[in-house]
Every structure is written in structure tokens, then in C-alpha cells.
Motif scaffolding. Sequence first.
Motif, PDB file in Angstrom:
ATOM      1  N   VAL A 174       0.838  -1.207   0.000  1.00  0.00           N
ATOM      2  CA  VAL A 174       0.000   0.000   0.000  1.00  0.00           C
ATOM      3  C   VAL A 174       0.874   1.259   0.000  1.00  0.00           C
ATOM      4  O   VAL A 174       0.582   2.231  -0.718  1.00  0.00           O
ATOM      5  CB  VAL A 174      -0.958  -0.005   1.212  1.00  0.00           C
ATOM      6  CG1 VAL A 174      -1.674   1.338   1.334  1.00  0.00           C
ATOM      7  CG2 VAL A 174      -1.984  -1.117   1.078  1.00  0.00           C
ATOM      8  N   ALA A 186       2.163   1.666  -3.417  1.00  0.00           N
ATOM      9  CA  ALA A 186       1.096   2.113  -4.312  1.00  0.00           C
ATOM     10  C   ALA A 186       0.859   3.614  -4.184  1.00  0.00           C
ATOM     11  O   ALA A 186       0.723   4.329  -5.187  1.00  0.00           O
ATOM     12  CB  ALA A 186      -0.193   1.353  -4.011  1.00  0.00           C
ATOM     13  N   ILE A 216      -8.178   0.981  -2.374  1.00  0.00           N
ATOM     14  CA  ILE A 216      -6.969   0.250  -1.979  1.00  0.00           C
ATOM     15  C   ILE A 216      -7.025  -0.113  -0.498  1.00  0.00           C
ATOM     16  O   ILE A 216      -6.698  -1.234  -0.097  1.00  0.00           O
ATOM     17  CB  ILE A 216      -5.706   1.076  -2.294  1.00  0.00           C
ATOM     18  CG1 ILE A 216      -5.437   1.054  -3.800  1.00  0.00           C
ATOM     19  CG2 ILE A 216      -4.484   0.535  -1.549  1.00  0.00           C
ATOM     20  CD1 ILE A 216      -4.267   1.921  -4.230  1.00  0.00           C
ATOM     21  N   ILE A 237      -4.930  -4.309  -6.142  1.00  0.00           N
ATOM     22  CA  ILE A 237      -4.189  -3.084  -5.802  1.00  0.00           C
ATOM     23  C   ILE A 237      -3.299  -2.675  -6.964  1.00  0.00           C
ATOM     24  O   ILE A 237      -3.257  -1.494  -7.355  1.00  0.00           O
ATOM     25  CB  ILE A 237      -3.368  -3.292  -4.515  1.00  0.00           C
ATOM     26  CG1 ILE A 237      -4.290  -3.385  -3.299  1.00  0.00           C
ATOM     27  CG2 ILE A 237      -2.370  -2.150  -4.331  1.00  0.00           C
ATOM     28  CD1 ILE A 237      -3.585  -3.745  -2.009  1.00  0.00           C
TER      29      ILE A 237
END
Length: 225
Positions: free
Chosen positions: A15, A18, A41, A63
Motif C-alpha cells: 500500500v 502504491a 486500496i 491493488i
Amino acid sequence: MTISFIRTLMLYAVVILAVRLMGKRQISELQTSELVVTLLISDIASIPMQDSGQPLASGLIPIAALVMFEIVISALMLKNVKFRKLVCGKPIIVINNGVVQQNEMKRLRMTTEDLSEQLRQKNVFSIQDVAYAIVETNGKMSVIKKPEKEQPTAGMLAVPLPDNGIETVVVSDGVISDFSLQLCQKNKDWLDGVLRGQHLSTEDVFLMTANTKGDFFIVKKEEGK
């Protein structure tokens, strides 16, 4: 238990990656598409975290797909103004040449209290001082005061001001920042010379700032810290 911890750690790292790939923005500055992707997400990542029976790929693949979609959409918005307006909308003027645009405020579902609150956040405490107020596509408001209500600048008053350049933190809790030294156009030799002149080592420094002109400020570590 160990597997859940490792899965959570891996998803946490994914995450963060991302969000880094999507760019550096504060939550209040996210465009519509970026906010939607961020929320999705967070929801997708929580599923394999809570349910260890779910394959890890069921979280990683969506994701990765969302990040890819967001990068593609961002590239399209850079190249196509119409597509950007379709996704993000356009700025809306709520005060135009000193006149409050009531229809635009109704369209935004913005109350007079909302308007006053956002103006106060811009250090404007009277609507009569405002020439233009524009609600940007990220929801933040830009304000231009009437000329007679603006504070005079040094340029208006023809007062010369010294240019000391950018000031950066070059030492933080005994650790040297090479990036900050480069930013203020200094190097480690300069830093060592300054610290020797102050009879200090980097380990003795809690905080040190410097600017391009060579001015510096040092806060020593407290005894025993």
C-alpha cells in the motif's frame, strides 16, 4: 499468528508503494480519481489482512490494477483537457468581482457558514475584502483580495530585502542529511569546519539548520540524551 503478521506487513509495504507511485499529495489535495483509488486500496488491503484464508494474490492483484489504472488516467488527464474536466470537474467561482454567486454556491451545496469558514482559513475575516473566491477541483478555496485590502509587499514599498536562499535541516539528532547539504549548496567539509569552530561533533548536535548564504543555527543535545 505469524502468518497473519507477515501478510499484514507485506500488504502494508504494498500500500505504501502504491501511494508513492500515485504521487505525493495530502488527503485534502487529492483529485476525485485519486481519492476513489485510495479508498478502494484501503478496503481491498483489509480483506486478506483480516481473513488469512484468502489468497494474498486476491489483495495484491486488485491493488496493482488500481494503481495502473490511476497512472493511465493521470497520463490521459495531462494530455486531454476535456477528459480531465470529465473526471475532476472544473474550478467554480463563488465570489466574482466582489459579488457572491448564489447559484454557484447552491450548485456546490455550500452554505454561507461554509464560505465564511473557508475564507477565515485564508485569513480573510470579511467577505467585503474579497474580489474573487474560487473553489478548486480538489475542494480547496483560492482567494484574491481586493487591491486596497492587500498588505503592501517590500516590492511595492521599494524596500530591498536580503536573499538568504533556502534554509534546510542539515543535521538532525546527530545524523547528517546529504540531500539538505546539497540543497543549501554546502558540503561535509563546510559542515566539519563549522562544527570544529563551535567545538562540536555531529553527535553533539540535536538540530542544525543552514542556508545558501552560509548562516547556520545549532541546537545542542541536552546532557544525558
